[in-house]
Design an enzyme around this catalytic site. Structure first.
Site, short mmCIF file in Angstrom:
data_model
loop_
_atom_site.label_atom_id
_atom_site.label_comp_id
_atom_site.label_asym_id
_atom_site.label_seq_id
_atom_site.Cartn_x
_atom_site.Cartn_y
_atom_site.Cartn_z
N ASP A 143 -10.16 0.80 8.10
CA ASP A 143 -8.95 -0.04 8.15
C ASP A 143 -7.75 0.84 7.80
OD1 ASP A 143 -9.58 0.15 5.41
OD2 ASP A 143 -8.58 -1.75 4.97
N ASP B 64 -11.37 -3.91 3.34
CA ASP B 64 -12.27 -2.77 3.10
C ASP B 64 -13.72 -3.15 3.38
OD1 ASP B 64 -10.32 -0.94 2.38
OD2 ASP B 64 -10.41 -1.48 0.25
N CYS C 292 0.81 -1.21 0.00
CA CYS C 292 0.00 0.00 0.00
C CYS C 292 0.85 1.26 0.00
CB CYS C 292 -0.94 0.00 1.21
SG CYS C 292 -2.26 -1.24 1.08
#
Length: 346
Positions: free
Chosen positions: A226, A90, A17
């Site tokens: 999250d 998610d 990420c």
């Protein structure tokens, strides 16, 4: 090239990420963008939520999300499992139940043997299966940089959708995992990460947020998200943005992955950390008094990070204990209090 010589992280500039576009760039690109109103759309890109929500009827809504990124570990099976765990998260952050998945794949077919692709998909399917989510298809392209991810469709009761910014004053803040995956990956790419740190980070990233969500469903919860590429403080800033309340985060209560403060002190800081700080630092009420090394940790981009939830204080300790009994590294890290739209680091 021999298989044992292949390091997946060596095929990309960024990892996990940490490859996300920075929040400042996204805000500039999407600011003012609108679409025709649709009363069935309960959540879209305008609210910085974790997933979109589309109401089917009074009892069911679809939760939809997509997430893909370059490898953050060298083992193909583990990379596939982390990519799926991260995408599923998610849906969990919205209080939803995953149903189906589609694969998004960019693969350098002339550089990496196809056996690695099979291992990656086996890892992904193992995580999807654990969440009772069925892989139904996907799309692939030949690309010089390896990337893998999944689009997840789930369901949720439209009356029970979890939002990230519906905070309630006085609630306790729970974070369900330890911090530091971006720092460890940066150390890994520099060949400076310890085996203990690599193993702990890989195991945590491959762990689903399913059990954390199930435990949070037993609590009186006001908001949830999250924590991924924008780091703990970046996602916390999204939660307090527009709220009448702020956060007080007790940095000493955070659980950390092995060696991460050492890596931060050595300057093994992902590029994404600087992007996150540049855009979200104004949300930190006392940034000038915080140790810069600690700030780097708090803005460290997380891959498949934990759930950050605001829950009633009467449920908080019970939830944390239940999560830790499931093998998570959960902690009570603060509370919903302080100046509006500000985060105070205690």
């Amino acid at each position: 090239m021999k298989d044992e010589a292949i390091k997946l992280t060596g095929f990309t500039r960024f990892s996990g990420c940490g490859a996300k576009l920075g929040p400042g760039l996204l805000d500039k690109a999407l600011c003012g963008l609108s679409q025709a109103e649709n009363p069935a759309v309960l959540s879209d890109f305008s609210a910085a939520e974790d997933a979109g929500v589309y109401k089917i009827d009074e009892h069911m809504a679809l939760v939809q999300t997509v997430d893909f990124f370059p490898p953050i570990v060298d083992d193909p099976f583990t990379f596939g499992r982390i990519a799926a765990a991260n995408a599923l998260s998610d849906v969990f952050a919205m209080g939803g139940t995953p149903l189906t998945a589609l694969t998004i794949l960019c693969y350098p077919k002339d550089k990496i043997p196809l056996e690695h692709l099979r291992s990656m998909m086996e890892g992904g399917i193992s995580a999807l299966s654990e969440a009772s989510c069925s892989l139904v298809g996907g799309h692939s392209v030949d690309d010089p940089e390896l990337k893998l991810g999944f689009s997840i469709t789930g369901r949720v009761d439209p009356q029970k959708v979890w939002r990230n910014n519906t905070l309630r004053k006085g609630d306790a803040l729970i974070f369900s995992k330890a911090l530091g995956t971006g720092l460890i990956n940066t150390a890994l790419r520099a060949e400076l990460a310890s085996e203990e740190a690599i193993e702990a980070a890989s195991r945590q990233m491959a762990t689903l947020n399913l059990s954390a969500m199930e435990i949070l469903k037993t609590a009186d919860l006001s908001a949830c998200t999250d924590v991924t590429g924008f780091g703990l403080l970046g996602h916390a800033a999204e939660m307090v943005s527009g709220s009448a309340w702020g956060f007080t985060i007790k940095s000493g209560s955070l659980k950390l992955l092995p060696d991460v403060m050492e890596y931060a002190s050595m300057g093994l800081v992902p590029e994404g950390t600087y992007r996150n700080k540049e855009f979200r630092l104004p949300f930190i009420a006392n940034a000038e008094t915080i140790d810069p090394v600690l700030l780097d940790l708090l803005f460290d981009p997380q891959t498949s990070g934990g759930l950050l939830a605001a829950v009633s204080p009467r449920d908080a300790e019970r939830c944390v204990e239940a999560m830790n009994e499931k093998g998570l590294s959960a902690a009570l890290i603060g509370s919903v209090e302080g100046p509006s739209e500000k985060i105070t680091i205690a």
